[in-house]
Design a protein around this motif. Structure first.
Motif, short mmCIF file in Angstrom:
data_model
loop_
_atom_site.label_atom_id
_atom_site.label_comp_id
_atom_site.label_asym_id
_atom_site.label_seq_id
_atom_site.Cartn_x
_atom_site.Cartn_y
_atom_site.Cartn_z
N GLY A 289 5.84 -0.75 -14.14
CA GLY A 289 4.46 -1.07 -13.82
C GLY A 289 3.58 0.16 -13.90
N SER A 290 2.72 0.35 -12.86
CA SER A 290 1.74 1.42 -12.91
C SER A 290 2.30 2.76 -12.46
N ASP B 153 4.72 -1.81 -19.85
CA ASP B 153 4.07 -0.78 -19.04
C ASP B 153 4.68 0.60 -19.29
N ARG C 270 -11.29 -12.04 -16.35
CA ARG C 270 -10.28 -11.35 -15.56
C ARG C 270 -10.01 -9.99 -16.20
N VAL D 256 -7.66 -6.66 -16.47
CA VAL D 256 -6.32 -6.17 -16.19
C VAL D 256 -6.19 -4.75 -16.72
N ARG D 257 -5.46 -3.93 -15.99
CA ARG D 257 -5.28 -2.52 -16.36
C ARG D 257 -3.83 -2.15 -16.61
N SER D 258 -2.95 -3.12 -16.51
CA SER D 258 -1.54 -2.90 -16.81
C SER D 258 -0.96 -4.24 -17.24
N ARG E 165 1.73 -5.48 -16.01
CA ARG E 165 2.11 -6.17 -14.77
C ARG E 165 0.93 -6.98 -14.25
N GLU E 166 -0.27 -6.39 -14.27
CA GLU E 166 -1.46 -7.13 -13.83
C GLU E 166 -1.71 -8.34 -14.72
N GLU F 31 0.67 -11.02 -13.62
CA GLU F 31 0.26 -11.59 -12.34
C GLU F 31 -0.96 -12.48 -12.46
N GLN F 32 -1.92 -12.07 -13.29
CA GLN F 32 -3.13 -12.87 -13.47
C GLN F 32 -2.80 -14.20 -14.16
#
Length: 270
Positions: free
Chosen positions: A56-57, A100, A253, A255-257, A259-260, A263-264
């Protein structure tokens, strides 16, 4: 000692060399105990937490980034790189986590190019090899009949498509049929595809410094309004200066990753 790993076993699990594991242990990053003979042993739960922290991040260890840059900068053919990507996906458990990690590799690759340690040709060859490996991995993921369709494209004039290729892997693993728009797709083409219907999601990416904030805000107003009219979910990704949500903008929406992104999708679409 069934709950413990040796340095070599932990290294294989984390996808690095035993020297990296020993260095992390000596630095206190990876907790270990020592046997009476002075050998390091790592609890499996501790190694698993450390692996999850890399995903992830969270920042991946420098040694891991070095190893991936070596792979994509070598003469490894697309088949070999595909195998390396598949092994990473098996280790991390999903294409989301793998994407990621590779995203961090791309940031490091760009930093080395800017610092002059990689030539323009070196950078182009590395990104081309990685692109071919990612495409092969995506094409190997089977899709069910009637899978929902997503259109992936860059903001107008943006040619940086590796982020979209990583998103394609994550979406295909989620069961989406990806319609590839790629880089420099004219706005009029985006609008035509949305009006024709058949897409449930529009994923747009903008690279850092590819556009200024005003350009991207105007683009979101134009394409976002049509997406809302057509009942298409809009997701904005990449490091570009996308606008923040506001009353004067269509719904989207951000998102910056990867993983995001995952999730979104789980929240918005299921």
């Amino acid at each position: 000692m069934d709950d413990f790993m040796t340095s070599a076993e932990a290294a294989r699990f984390l996808g690095v060399g035993p020297t990296s594991v020993k260095r992390w242990a000596d630095a206190g990053w990876l907790e270990c105990v020592k046997t009476a003979g002075g050998h390091r042993r790592f609890r499996r739960e501790v190694v698993l937490r450390f692996q999850n922290g890399q995903s992830g991040s969270a920042s991946a260890p420098a040694e891991q980034l070095d190893e991936w840059i070596r792979r994509i900068s070598s003469d490894l053919d697309p088949h070999g790189l595909q195998s390396a990507l598949l092994a990473e996906r098996a280790r991390l458990g999903s294409w989301t986590r793998t994407a990621d990690l590779i995203g961090q590799v791309l940031v490091e690759l760009g930093a080395r190019w800017c610092a002059g340690s990689l030539s323009v040709l070196d950078e182009h060859l590395a990104t081309e090899r990685l692109t071919r490996g990612l495409v092969r991995c995506a094409e190997a993921i089977p899709l069910r009949a009637g899978a929902p369709r997503v259109l992936l494209a860059n903001a107008p004039g943006d040619e940086h498509t590796l982020g979209l290729r990583l998103a394609e892997l994550c979406l295909r693993e989620r069961g989406w049929n990806v319609l590839w728009g790629g880089g420099s797709l004219p706005v009029e083409e985006l609008e035509r595809i949305l009006r024709e219907g058949g897409c449930k999601l529009l994923g747009l990416s903008a690279a850092e410094n590819a556009h200024d904030a005003d350009e991207l805000a105007a683009f979101v107003r134009r394409i976002g309004s049509l997406a809302a009219e057509c009942g298409v979910e809009l997701v904005l990704g990449g490091a570009g200066a996308w606008p923040e949500a506001g009353a004067d903008l269509p719904r989207f929406r951000r998102v910056r990753s990867f993983r995001e992104l995952d999730e979104q999708l789980a929240v918005a679409i299921g």
